[in-house]
Design a protein around this motif. Structure first.
Motif, short mmCIF file in Angstrom:
data_model
loop_
_atom_site.label_atom_id
_atom_site.label_comp_id
_atom_site.label_asym_id
_atom_site.label_seq_id
_atom_site.Cartn_x
_atom_site.Cartn_y
_atom_site.Cartn_z
N PHE A 223 39.18 41.94 10.53
CA PHE A 223 39.34 42.16 11.97
C PHE A 223 40.81 42.10 12.34
O PHE A 223 41.46 41.06 12.14
CB PHE A 223 38.56 41.09 12.74
N PRO A 224 41.40 43.19 12.84
CA PRO A 224 42.82 43.16 13.21
C PRO A 224 43.04 42.38 14.50
O PRO A 224 42.11 42.14 15.27
CB PRO A 224 43.16 44.64 13.40
N GLU A 225 44.28 42.02 14.74
CA GLU A 225 44.64 41.38 16.00
C GLU A 225 44.70 42.45 17.08
O GLU A 225 45.44 43.41 16.97
CB GLU A 225 46.00 40.69 15.86
N PRO A 226 43.90 42.31 18.13
CA PRO A 226 43.90 43.37 19.16
C PRO A 226 45.18 43.35 19.98
O PRO A 226 45.86 42.33 20.08
CB PRO A 226 42.68 43.02 20.02
N GLU A 227 45.49 44.51 20.56
CA GLU A 227 46.57 44.62 21.53
C GLU A 227 45.95 44.79 22.91
O GLU A 227 44.89 45.39 23.04
CB GLU A 227 47.47 45.81 21.20
N GLU A 228 46.59 44.24 23.91
CA GLU A 228 46.06 44.36 25.27
C GLU A 228 46.66 45.59 25.95
O GLU A 228 47.88 45.72 26.07
CB GLU A 228 46.38 43.11 26.09
N VAL A 229 45.80 46.51 26.34
CA VAL A 229 46.22 47.72 27.04
C VAL A 229 45.36 47.84 28.30
O VAL A 229 44.13 47.83 28.22
CB VAL A 229 46.04 48.98 26.16
N THR A 230 46.01 47.92 29.43
CA THR A 230 45.33 47.93 30.74
C THR A 230 44.33 46.78 30.86
O THR A 230 43.25 46.94 31.45
CB THR A 230 44.62 49.28 31.02
N GLY A 231 44.66 45.65 30.28
CA GLY A 231 43.81 44.47 30.37
C GLY A 231 42.64 44.45 29.42
O GLY A 231 41.81 43.54 29.48
N LEU A 232 42.56 45.44 28.50
CA LEU A 232 41.43 45.51 27.57
C LEU A 232 41.90 45.30 26.14
O LEU A 232 43.02 45.68 25.79
CB LEU A 232 40.76 46.89 27.68
N PRO A 233 41.05 44.71 25.28
CA PRO A 233 41.42 44.55 23.87
C PRO A 233 41.30 45.90 23.14
O PRO A 233 40.24 46.53 23.15
CB PRO A 233 40.40 43.54 23.34
N VAL A 234 42.39 46.32 22.52
CA VAL A 234 42.45 47.64 21.89
C VAL A 234 42.99 47.47 20.47
O VAL A 234 43.92 46.69 20.23
CB VAL A 234 43.37 48.59 22.70
N ALA A 235 42.41 48.21 19.53
CA ALA A 235 42.87 48.15 18.14
C ALA A 235 44.30 48.67 18.03
O ALA A 235 44.68 49.59 18.74
CB ALA A 235 41.94 48.96 17.25
N PRO A 236 45.11 48.10 17.14
CA PRO A 236 46.45 48.64 16.89
C PRO A 236 46.36 50.11 16.48
O PRO A 236 45.32 50.56 15.96
CB PRO A 236 46.98 47.78 15.75
N VAL A 237 47.43 50.85 16.69
CA VAL A 237 47.39 52.30 16.49
C VAL A 237 46.95 52.67 15.07
O VAL A 237 46.10 53.55 14.90
CB VAL A 237 48.76 52.92 16.81
N ALA A 238 47.52 52.02 14.07
CA ALA A 238 47.18 52.41 12.70
C ALA A 238 45.69 52.23 12.42
O ALA A 238 45.06 53.09 11.78
CB ALA A 238 48.01 51.59 11.71
N ARG A 239 45.11 51.13 12.91
CA ARG A 239 43.67 50.90 12.69
C ARG A 239 42.84 51.89 13.51
O ARG A 239 41.85 52.46 13.01
CB ARG A 239 43.32 49.47 13.06
N ALA A 240 43.22 52.11 14.76
CA ALA A 240 42.49 53.06 15.60
C ALA A 240 42.53 54.46 15.00
O ALA A 240 41.54 55.20 15.03
CB ALA A 240 43.08 53.07 17.01
N LEU A 241 43.68 54.82 14.43
CA LEU A 241 43.82 56.13 13.81
C LEU A 241 42.90 56.29 12.62
O LEU A 241 42.21 57.31 12.47
CB LEU A 241 45.28 56.30 13.38
#
Length: 327
Positions: free
Chosen positions: A132-150
């Motif tokens: 499980f990666p460390e999420p990033e907060e974007v617009t107040g929501l937990p979002v996967a880092p770019v590399a993982r999301a990609l």
């Protein structure tokens, strides 16, 4: 007799309809004092609410907004449990121009733990994570880092042009380094797909070109002496010592960009890098390893490291004579 169904009785819950929180779970609504029958009544035809996912309600009629869809997807996966937006939806939140707007996506990928008992439903696609990666907060929501999301997005994308466009934007847009992308693609076992491998080769070439440009900028912007660029080092009449990205022969200082692709043979490749560095240093040549990330995030600090190595050359024993050749 009038058989028209009666509209649901309005509920005295202004704190739920004043616009502050318009997406709730059945458990949250019950915590506010509603019964299951009252919740169902509000969602009947002509009612003010709607059920958008199992156990998740939007407290208005009409299409949910993109933010409400994201909130609903996370609530469906369990409030308080580790979950984050990933895939194309995460890339849209990271402001990728090559990804459709959130409302145009027919699915939202949500990353959850491997052992979670959840099923994909509606427009929510469950993606299970071993790590499980460390999420990033974007617009107040937990979002996967770019590399993982990609990597999660590319498990579903088969069009070579789209794959190349996404990978290129990830690097060219400064979202992440090529190495982190390749590492995630390798984890997702995507490097066996020819269209992904072709795009990765272009990605690594572009990542190296960007790193070289930053290295040139570092020398120019911080007034370092001009080095010999992209040269091979060789002992006179002896073996090839290896190539370096910049070399100051008077000070015997070399800079090498660490742009290794982290694939299955990473350990062997790192051993080769280490052997070359140790060999050069035994000959009295100082080797400064710099990663593309360091050049991107701390250019002045890297210039200081190189300048320090150049200045320290006067305190070292003279290096062995080496032949410098263009590569």
């Amino acid at each position: 007799m009038n058989n028209t169904p009666l509209s649901p009785r309005p509920l005295p819950l202004p704190h739920l309809t004043d616009g502050r929180q318009r997406v709730l779970t059945s458990a949250q609504l019950r915590a506010h004092g509603l019964t299951g029958a009252e919740i169902g009544a509000q969602c009947r035809a002509g009612g003010p609410w709607q059920q958008v996912l199992p156990g998740v309600y939007v407290l208005h009629q009409g299409p949910p907004t993109s933010e409400e869809r994201l909130q609903a997807a996370l609530l469906y996966c369990g409030a308080g449990s580790p979950a984050m937006i990933t895939g194309l939806a995460a890339l849209a939140l990271h402001q990728f121009s090559s990804v459709p707007p959130l409302l145009a996506l027919d699915r939202i990928d949500v990353l959850v733990g491997r052992t979670r008992r959840l099923r994909s439903t509606g427009w929510v696609q469950i993606v299970r994570a071993q790590e499980f990666p460390e999420p990033e907060e974007v617009t107040g929501l937990p979002v996967a880092p770019v590399a993982r999301a990609l990597a999660d997005a590319l498990t579903q994308v088969t069009d070579p042009t789209t794959v190349r466009r996404l990978l290129t934007e990830a690097v060219r847009g400064g979202h992440c380094e090529p190495g982190s992308v390749v590492r995630e693609l390798n984890r997702a076992r995507l490097l066996s797909r020819p269209h992904v491998v072709d795009a990765v080769d272009s990605l690594l070439a572009e990542g190296r070109a960007l790193a070289e440009d930053r290295l040139y900028e570092m020398v120019r912007a911080y007034a370092l002496p001009d080095p010999l660029w992209n040269v091979d080092l060789r002992l006179p009449g002896g073996p090839h010592l290896g190539g370096v990205d910049a070399y100051w022969p008077d000070q015997a200082v070399a800079v090498e960009l660490d742009t290794r692709a982290p694939r299955q043979d990473e350990d062997a490749l790192w051993s080769e890098y280490t052997r070359k560095r140790e060999h050069l240093e035994r000959l009295g040549i100082t080797v400064v390893h710099i990663t593309p990330r360091k050049l991107r995030d701390s250019l002045e600090q890297q210039a200081t490291v190189v300048r320090t190595a150049l200045m320290a050359s006067t305190d070292r024993a003279p290096s062995a004579y080496v032949v410098v050749l263009p590569r």
